[in-house]
Design a protein around this motif. Sequence first.
Motif, PDB file in Angstrom:
ATOM      1  N   GLY A 146       5.167  -3.644  -1.927  1.00 33.21           N
ATOM      2  CA  GLY A 146       4.602  -2.796  -2.958  1.00 33.21           C
ATOM      3  C   GLY A 146       3.623  -3.525  -3.836  1.00 33.21           C
ATOM      4  N   GLN A 205       4.446   0.859  -7.345  1.00 32.52           N
ATOM      5  CA  GLN A 205       4.677   1.609  -6.107  1.00 32.52           C
ATOM      6  C   GLN A 205       5.413   0.741  -5.097  1.00 32.52           C
ATOM      7  OE1 GLN A 205       0.421   2.712  -5.548  1.00 32.52           O
ATOM      8  NE2 GLN A 205       1.238   4.802  -5.447  1.00 32.52           N
ATOM      9  N   SER A 259       5.112   6.867  -0.886  1.00 29.37           N
ATOM     10  CA  SER A 259       5.685   5.683  -1.529  1.00 29.37           C
ATOM     11  C   SER A 259       6.528   6.175  -2.691  1.00 29.37           C
ATOM     12  CB  SER A 259       4.581   4.746  -2.031  1.00 29.37           C
ATOM     13  OG  SER A 259       3.772   5.398  -2.990  1.00 29.37           O
ATOM     14  N   ASP A 274       6.874   6.016  -6.473  1.00 31.85           N
ATOM     15  CA  ASP A 274       5.963   5.705  -7.569  1.00 31.85           C
ATOM     16  C   ASP A 274       6.694   5.759  -8.898  1.00 31.85           C
ATOM     17  OD1 ASP A 274       4.182   5.778  -5.481  1.00 31.85           O
ATOM     18  OD2 ASP A 274       3.009   7.451  -6.249  1.00 31.85           O
TER      19      ASP A 274
END
Length: 158
Positions: free
Chosen positions: A82, A94, A111, A113
């Motif tokens: 990330g 993320q 992803s 977030d």
Amino acid sequence: MKKLILCLTFSAISFAQNTLHYNNDKGSEKTTLQNIKWLEGNWKGEAFNGIYKENWSKPFGESMVFNFKLVVKEKIVFYELGHIIEKDGTLLYQIKHFDANLKGWEEKDQSEDFRFIKKEANRMYFDNFTFEYVSENEVNLYAYFEDSKEEMVFNFNK
């Protein structure tokens, strides 16, 4: 008397909380990666009956990239990849997860977030995550898990 005890108990629980939840009405405080550049480096710690390692890059190109792995009994349990990026005058955290065979947990275009909330002294608050600078060689990550409704602390050392 019961109301006082209940109030004091609730207050103690509230102050023990180290994570915050993002509020759409309040939004994100303005910030840059310069406020979290202390996260750069190679970190390790222990949790879930294993050892974890996490590596963070220097801020570059409006992002800090990281990789994480958890090893239990010499076997990979999972990986995370990330970044924290600068976006719209603030930060966004993320994450993507992978099993030991690099099979993704999230859909390929998805992803997890976590929006930035605020900076406070030695802490950077994101939705359900708080990064805490303890020293040049120690950082805490507080994570709130929605499913279990529990908060955990991960202590990282260089």
